[in-house]
Motif scaffolding. Structure first.
Motif, PDB file in Angstrom:
ATOM      1  N   LEU A  53      20.177 -32.754  41.079  1.00  0.00           N
ATOM      2  CA  LEU A  53      18.911 -32.575  40.130  1.00  0.00           C
ATOM      3  C   LEU A  53      20.315 -31.576  38.595  1.00  0.00           C
ATOM      4  O   LEU A  53      21.125 -31.204  38.843  1.00  0.00           O
ATOM      5  N   TYR A  54      19.447 -33.125  37.628  1.00  0.00           N
ATOM      6  CA  TYR A  54      20.889 -33.381  36.745  1.00  0.00           C
ATOM      7  C   TYR A  54      19.943 -31.986  34.967  1.00  0.00           C
ATOM      8  O   TYR A  54      18.447 -32.527  34.845  1.00  0.00           O
ATOM      9  N   ALA A  55      20.988 -31.554  34.761  1.00  0.00           N
ATOM     10  CA  ALA A  55      19.872 -30.437  33.384  1.00  0.00           C
ATOM     11  C   ALA A  55      21.235 -30.295  32.222  1.00  0.00           C
ATOM     12  O   ALA A  55      22.779 -30.323  32.899  1.00  0.00           O
ATOM     13  N   VAL A  56      20.792 -30.740  31.085  1.00  0.00           N
ATOM     14  CA  VAL A  56      21.380 -30.393  29.569  1.00  0.00           C
ATOM     15  C   VAL A  56      21.623 -29.075  29.305  1.00  0.00           C
ATOM     16  O   VAL A  56      20.238 -28.260  29.630  1.00  0.00           O
ATOM     17  N   ASN A  57      23.007 -28.007  30.007  1.00  0.00           N
ATOM     18  CA  ASN A  57      23.350 -26.753  29.077  1.00  0.00           C
ATOM     19  C   ASN A  57      23.530 -26.990  27.633  1.00  0.00           C
ATOM     20  O   ASN A  57      24.838 -26.857  27.057  1.00  0.00           O
ATOM     21  N   THR A  58      22.435 -27.059  27.035  1.00  0.00           N
ATOM     22  CA  THR A  58      22.835 -27.111  25.411  1.00  0.00           C
ATOM     23  C   THR A  58      23.834 -26.205  24.319  1.00  0.00           C
ATOM     24  O   THR A  58      24.462 -26.898  24.253  1.00  0.00           O
ATOM     25  N   PRO A  59      23.463 -25.111  24.068  1.00  0.00           N
ATOM     26  CA  PRO A  59      24.670 -24.376  24.066  1.00  0.00           C
ATOM     27  C   PRO A  59      25.292 -24.114  24.553  1.00  0.00           C
ATOM     28  O   PRO A  59      27.016 -23.929  23.648  1.00  0.00           O
ATOM     29  N   ASP A  60      26.000 -24.677  25.725  1.00  0.00           N
ATOM     30  CA  ASP A  60      27.496 -24.810  26.489  1.00  0.00           C
ATOM     31  C   ASP A  60      27.933 -25.979  26.170  1.00  0.00           C
ATOM     32  O   ASP A  60      28.705 -26.047  26.790  1.00  0.00           O
ATOM     33  N   ASN A  61      27.353 -26.832  25.517  1.00  0.00           N
ATOM     34  CA  ASN A  61      27.901 -28.673  25.756  1.00  0.00           C
ATOM     35  C   ASN A  61      27.824 -29.114  26.884  1.00  0.00           C
ATOM     36  O   ASN A  61      29.032 -29.930  26.992  1.00  0.00           O
ATOM     37  N   ARG A  62      27.546 -28.926  27.636  1.00  0.00           N
ATOM     38  CA  ARG A  62      27.272 -29.379  29.129  1.00  0.00           C
ATOM     39  C   ARG A  62      26.557 -30.247  30.046  1.00  0.00           C
ATOM     40  O   ARG A  62      25.405 -30.216  29.722  1.00  0.00           O
ATOM     41  N   LEU A  63      26.974 -30.825  30.959  1.00  0.00           N
ATOM     42  CA  LEU A  63      26.117 -31.417  31.465  1.00  0.00           C
ATOM     43  C   LEU A  63      26.875 -31.299  33.177  1.00  0.00           C
ATOM     44  O   LEU A  63      27.129 -30.335  33.897  1.00  0.00           O
ATOM     45  N   GLU A  64      25.163 -29.984  33.450  1.00  0.00           N
ATOM     46  CA  GLU A  64      25.694 -29.138  34.754  1.00  0.00           C
ATOM     47  C   GLU A  64      24.896 -29.586  35.628  1.00  0.00           C
ATOM     48  O   GLU A  64      23.254 -30.399  36.173  1.00  0.00           O
ATOM     49  N   VAL A  65      25.249 -29.961  36.307  1.00  0.00           N
ATOM     50  CA  VAL A  65      24.338 -31.039  38.415  1.00  0.00           C
ATOM     51  C   VAL A  65      24.594 -29.772  39.094  1.00  0.00           C
ATOM     52  O   VAL A  65      25.293 -28.557  39.888  1.00  0.00           O
ATOM     53  N   PHE A  66      22.667 -29.932  40.093  1.00  0.00           N
ATOM     54  CA  PHE A  66      22.716 -28.938  40.957  1.00  0.00           C
ATOM     55  C   PHE A  66      22.257 -29.787  42.290  1.00  0.00           C
ATOM     56  O   PHE A  66      22.108 -31.268  42.416  1.00  0.00           O
ATOM     57  N   ARG A  67      22.701 -29.335  43.241  1.00  0.00           N
ATOM     58  CA  ARG A  67      21.904 -29.999  44.759  1.00  0.00           C
ATOM     59  C   ARG A  67      20.515 -29.921  45.082  1.00  0.00           C
ATOM     60  O   ARG A  67      20.530 -28.158  45.182  1.00  0.00           O
ATOM     61  N   VAL A  68      20.143 -30.183  45.394  1.00  0.00           N
ATOM     62  CA  VAL A  68      18.785 -30.149  45.994  1.00  0.00           C
ATOM     63  C   VAL A  68      18.594 -29.731  47.107  1.00  0.00           C
ATOM     64  O   VAL A  68      18.384 -31.078  47.828  1.00  0.00           O
ATOM     65  N   GLY A  69      18.380 -28.391  48.148  1.00  0.00           N
ATOM     66  CA  GLY A  69      18.532 -28.528  49.347  1.00  0.00           C
ATOM     67  C   GLY A  69      16.853 -27.494  49.699  1.00  0.00           C
ATOM     68  O   GLY A  69      16.456 -27.581  48.646  1.00  0.00           O
ATOM     69  N   PRO A  70      16.446 -27.126  50.963  1.00  0.00           N
ATOM     70  CA  PRO A  70      15.238 -27.130  51.450  1.00  0.00           C
ATOM     71  C   PRO A  70      15.221 -25.414  50.698  1.00  0.00           C
ATOM     72  O   PRO A  70      14.355 -24.704  50.935  1.00  0.00           O
ATOM     73  N   SER A  71      15.673 -24.997  50.793  1.00  0.00           N
ATOM     74  CA  SER A  71      15.757 -23.447  49.957  1.00  0.00           C
ATOM     75  C   SER A  71      16.264 -23.437  48.744  1.00  0.00           C
ATOM     76  O   SER A  71      15.618 -22.280  47.903  1.00  0.00           O
ATOM     77  N   GLY A  72      15.935 -24.369  47.568  1.00  0.00           N
ATOM     78  CA  GLY A  72      15.875 -24.493  46.370  1.00  0.00           C
ATOM     79  C   GLY A  72      17.226 -25.146  45.512  1.00  0.00           C
ATOM     80  O   GLY A  72      18.041 -26.247  46.697  1.00  0.00           O
ATOM     81  N   LEU A  73      17.797 -25.145  44.588  1.00  0.00           N
ATOM     82  CA  LEU A  73      18.520 -25.176  43.739  1.00  0.00           C
ATOM     83  C   LEU A  73      20.080 -24.945  43.788  1.00  0.00           C
ATOM     84  O   LEU A  73      20.576 -23.491  43.954  1.00  0.00           O
ATOM     85  N   VAL A  74      21.003 -25.645  44.125  1.00  0.00           N
ATOM     86  CA  VAL A  74      22.361 -25.062  43.913  1.00  0.00           C
ATOM     87  C   VAL A  74      23.715 -25.671  43.295  1.00  0.00           C
ATOM     88  O   VAL A  74      23.445 -26.987  43.275  1.00  0.00           O
ATOM     89  N   HIS A  75      23.910 -24.578  42.429  1.00  0.00           N
ATOM     90  CA  HIS A  75      24.948 -24.893  41.295  1.00  0.00           C
ATOM     91  C   HIS A  75      26.058 -26.124  42.036  1.00  0.00           C
ATOM     92  O   HIS A  75      26.799 -24.888  43.260  1.00  0.00           O
ATOM     93  N   GLN A  76      26.029 -27.320  41.375  1.00  0.00           N
ATOM     94  CA  GLN A  76      27.352 -27.895  42.477  1.00  0.00           C
ATOM     95  C   GLN A  76      28.990 -28.389  40.960  1.00  0.00           C
ATOM     96  O   GLN A  76      29.759 -28.178  41.659  1.00  0.00           O
ATOM     97  N   SER A  77      28.405 -28.345  40.060  1.00  0.00           N
ATOM     98  CA  SER A  77      29.254 -28.938  39.255  1.00  0.00           C
ATOM     99  C   SER A  77      28.962 -28.880  37.767  1.00  0.00           C
ATOM    100  O   SER A  77      27.998 -28.586  37.571  1.00  0.00           O
ATOM    101  N   SER A  78      30.268 -29.000  36.506  1.00  0.00           N
ATOM    102  CA  SER A  78      29.395 -28.922  35.465  1.00  0.00           C
ATOM    103  C   SER A  78      30.673 -29.043  34.531  1.00  0.00           C
ATOM    104  O   SER A  78      31.767 -29.785  35.229  1.00  0.00           O
TER     105      SER A  78
END
Length: 913
Positions: A53-78
């Motif tokens: 899952l890719y999410a814009v972090n508007t106030p931080d000027n970043r793209l956040e990358v999450f791994r989608v797994g059985p238990s939910g979202l895990v932040h992977q990188s930015s």
């Protein structure tokens, strides 16, 4: 494994650093966070395989990358992208493209290694891009909405030319961006006949792309007050409830399909010499070479809505759903409506979804249960519970049967049967809502992504800058995943009061953001005087008394006529509020700069308490601490940089000639334009004002220019109001250009009421010419009148603002484009040396993002203390190594250290944490 290029590059950089003078402190700067309140358009995207899952972090000027797994979202990188990212989409090849609203750019991000994403290109596009989709063959073409202006656009925006579309769609071939170019080469730029655009949607096979205007209008316009008088006058009332005669004003009329009518049905056809076709949504053939709008009536939809937020295509039947609001600005008056029997209270913008199908547009009011004639029950109440306000992003099931809608103003997700929605058989019910509140506090959902395989819905919630994970079976929030947020606590605490309709209004539909869209305006005028009140004196101070055209008038009357919605941007340090300045602290104490009496912006903002009851339809004022929190937030919102002015902050010869006239003595009845419209970029800086400067006003009033006292307005946003051309002959305005002007994209232009179509026309008012003012426009045979007016108009479109034009601009340097990119980087550094911006640089080295901050004299410091300082030349050398692209960004003064090298501002550099 360490790449060969990294093994080669590292010693060179470290060697260079050891020879550089290491700078360990930066210049004293402004606050580290600048608030722009950019509206998110498409903040979430799932990878095609559903694993990320890719999410814009508007106030931080970043793209956040999450791994989608059985238990939910895990932040992977930015990964750092541009300023104010508002939309993200995945290309057919798997790259992730991010739209950067303030940077006028699109970041192309390689996510082949999800733990080490890197920006490989930055595309330079038109002003304020908002949305992106991929269509065409194999989804290989990117479509991006922008305004028809901006320093990166390869054309003249023709701001003084009638009949020009103000909505652009930039189209790129994702596989052929022009490797050696500065900022990419578009396949084409489509110009659409609408005002600034926002939303895009694409059908499942990618053959059709839909583009929507944003402030699309509703076929309303304003007639000049003198034209209203010639036409017999406005409908009653002509007095307030005490019988006091009210001033002459403009009048709002609406085209009903046959005639221009006012609020009581009187026709005004002879007095409108243009048409408003209300083209809202456009249909683009994504497969043609190049892509193009479909010809004729097949190429657009009308009657979709006033403010168009988002779109989605039903994958089963191809129908398009458009979230929007419809303005009720033909209705008049604030307050209880006792004297007149009616008012607009609680009924401003209706929240809707419009269904588009084969040329027809069918609006569906989401809150058809509301009884607008009854106001205002205490909250909570059943009517409020059933309402959805400010519908934005949507998600739809693969069978097209169920639609999810993020309601920003309700902190909910609405769930609809698409069949019931299309047939308008749904019944508004709280039972069909997913409440996203966190501990009873609203969270402000803006966008959705549906993960059908896992039975999840992801919602980006702007108030807490998080992602809410929803179980679609139980309709419960199962997790909240926060993203880093650099916003001051006062911004986070105050933002909900702009949007939260459940709290702001009895019926749950109206909020300040209904008209102040994302803190800006709705491009409309509203007649919101209150005849149940009476005259109030103006405490002043007055900049100029003009006795020529209107009788003396110093008081605030109960009726004020149409006033265009003003932006909440840039209110700090600009004095009283409203066009008349009738929200003022001048009643409480004597007035003195920087913040006493009339110049106390906080006290002026407090007086908007009256609007919660009299306009939004709340049962009572909001609590005083909440109003203080709202003020803390609102007074921090800034204007973006001017998109017309040159990036080096210079003026063209015509703009400079216009500015010289603006500053010259004897050019108008007050002596000079700047005599009222004060320009002082450093005003009140010596008092510690965090957002200093006067940009067209110092907060004082002008009397008798019109039949009401008015606050002198600022001039920072006039380029946003271009698009209405046409005005019948009007008393006190020299004739010219009075023929029928045909189709226009806007119904409201300039001045307080929006009845003046162009700045040129305003400067054709008697008094600006040398008949009345010795240095005024010379309209004698052979005189410079017309040419000089055009020059002043051009200057005003490029008017000074809080931030320099360079702020937000980007360039990514690669091994292919260094020749084209270096002059642009030099421009950034030159402007930074002048104090107009900070400059940061970002690159990916292995699994780490490295940041740099420019500190002057071609020197940068790194985000790792061991690296110390380096030079521009070294960074350019590094950027030319394979897979080591480096992106440079001009950021607001004072924010460079946070964005570049110390994200959390804890004093420990990012690379050392």
């Amino acid at each position: 494994m360490i790449s060969v290029s990294r093994r080669l590059a590292a010693p060179m950089i470290i060697a260079s650093l050891s020879l550089s003078s290491v700078v360990t402190t930066t210049r004293a700067q402004a606050a580290s966070y600048a608030l722009f309140e950019s509206g998110q358009a498409r903040p979430l995207a799932l990878s095609d395989d559903g694993k990320h899952l890719y999410a814009v972090n508007t106030p931080d000027n970043r793209l956040e990358v999450f791994r989608v797994g059985p238990s939910g979202l895990v932040h992977q990188s930015s990964v750092t992208v541009g300023l104010e990212p508002v939309a993200v989409s995945v290309s057919g090849s798997g790259d992730v493209w991010v739209v950067n609203h303030l940077s006028d750019s699109v970041s192309v991000v390689d996510v082949s290694s999800a733990s080490s994403p890197r920006v490989t290109r930055t595309l330079l596009v038109g002003d304020e891009p908002r949305d992106i989709v991929f269509g065409g063959p194999a989804r290989s073409r990117a479509f991006i909405t922008t305004a028809h202006r901006g320093q990166n656009a390869p054309y003249d925006p023709q701001l003084a030319t009638p009949g020009v579309g103000r909505a652009d769609v930039w189209v790129y071939d994702a596989a052929n961006l022009g490797a050696s170019s500065l900022g990419g080469v578009p396949l084409t730029i489509l110009s659409l006949f609408s005002d600034t655009p926002r939303a895009l949607a694409v059908n499942p096979d990618g053959t059709r792309v839909y583009a929507a205007g944003f402030h699309s209008g509703n076929r309303t316009t304003a007639l000049h007050r003198d034209i209203v008088a010639l036409g017999g006058g406005p409908p009653p009332p002509f007095t307030d409830h005490l019988g006091t005669t009210q001033p002459a004003t403009a009048l709002i009329v609406k085209f009903d399909g046959t005639s221009w009518v006012d609020s009581v049905g009187q026709t005004w056809d002879p007095y409108v010499n243009y048409s408003l076709p209300d083209k809202d949504v456009f249909v683009i053939d994504a497969t043609s070479n190049p892509p193009a709008q479909l010809p004729g009536a097949a190429g657009y939809y009308t009657g979709v809505g006033t403010i168009l937020y988002n779109m989605i295509v039903n994958p089963a039947n191809g129908r398009v759903y458009v979230t929007n609001t419809e303005a009720m600005n033909l209705d008049r008056f604030e307050g209880p409506g006792i004297f007149t029997g009616s008012s607009a209270r609680g009924h401003l913008h209706e929240s809707r979804i419009t269904v588009l199908d084969q040329g027809s547009a069918a609006p569906r009011h989401l809150n058809k249960h509301i009884d607008y004639s009854a106001c205002c029950a205490p909250i909570p109440n059943a009517e409020n519970d059933r309402s959805l306000a400010l519908p934005l992003g949507m998600a739809i099931t693969s069978d097209g049967a169920t639609l999810y809608v993020a309601a920003l103003g309700s902190s909910k997700i609405g769930v609809f049967s698409t069949a019931q929605l299309e047939n308008d058989t749904f019944s508004p019910s709280a039972a069909s809502h997913i409440v996203l509140d966190d501990g009873g506090e609203p969270v402000g959902p803006t966008g959705l992504a549906l993960d059908e395989g896992r039975g999840r819905l992801y919602a980006l919630t702007r108030f807490d800058n998080s992602i809410a994970v929803v179980d679609t079976a139980t309709r419960a929030v199962t997790a909240r995943v926060p993203m880093h947020n650099p916003e001051p606590p006062s911004v986070v605490a105050g933002r909900p009061f702009l949007y939260d309709a459940r709290f702001s209004s009895s019926n749950g539909e109206a909020s300040c953001a209904s008209c102040h869209v994302f803190g800006d305006f709705d491009s409309l005028a509203w007649d919101l005087g209150n005849p149940d009140t009476t005259t109030v004196p103006n405490p002043g101070p007055v900049a100029e008394d003009l006795m020529l055209f209107s009788p003396p008038m110093n008081d605030f009357m109960a009726l004020k006529g149409p006033m265009t919605t003003q932006s909440l941007r840039g209110m700090a340090n600009h004095g009283p509020m409203h066009w008349r300045g009738d929200r003022t602290g001048g009643y409480n104490e004597p007035s003195a700069q920087p913040d006493e009496g009339t110049f106390d912006e906080r006290e002026a903002f407090r007086q908007f308490q009256a609007g919660f009851v009299g306009l939004l339809g709340r049962s009572g004022p909001i609590p005083a601490p909440d109003m203080e929190a709202f003020a803390d937030f609102a007074l921090k919102i800034m204007y973006p940089p001017n998109p017309i002015r040159n990036l080096d902050n210079s003026l063209t010869p015509d703009q400079q000639a216009g500015r010289d006239h603006f500053l010259a003595d004897g050019t108008d009845l007050s002596g000079s334009c700047v005599g009222c419209h004060v320009i002082d970029p450093d005003a009140n800086a010596g008092f510690g004002e965090p957002l200093p400067g006067f940009f067209g006003t110092d907060g004082r009033y002008v009397r008798n220019e019109v039949p009401q006292v008015m606050k002198t307005p600022h001039l920072r946003n006039l380029y946003q109001k271009v698009g209405m051309f046409g005005m019948v002959p009007t008393p006190f305005i020299y004739p010219g250009d009075n023929d029928f002007m045909g189709d226009q994209v806007r119904g409201f232009g300039f001045l307080n009421d929006g009845a003046m179509d162009t700045i040129f026309r305003f400067m054709s008012v008697m008094g600006f010419d040398n008949v009345f003012s010795p240095g005024g426009f010379d309209d004698s045979p052979g005189g410079n009148g017309e040419a000089r007016r055009r020059q002043v108009e051009q200057y005003i479109m490029a008017f000074e603002s809080n931030l320099a034009p360079i702020v937000g601009q980007q360039v990514t340097v690669t091994q292919h484009n260094v020749a084209a990119a270096t002059p642009r980087l030099d421009l950034f550094l030159d402007r930074a040396d002048e104090g107009e911006c900070d400059v940061i640089a970002k690159a990916r080295v292995g699994s780490h993002e490295i940041g740099f901050l420019y500190v002057g004299s071609s020197q940068f410091i790194a985000d790792r203390q061991a690296l110390g300082g380096t030079t521009k030349s070294t960074l350019l050398f590094f950027a030319q190594l394979p897979h080591h692209e480096m992106t440079f960004t001009s950021v607001p003064p004072g924010s460079g250290a946070r964005i570049g090298i110390d994200r959390d501002e804890d004093g420990i550099l990012d690379g050392d944490e």
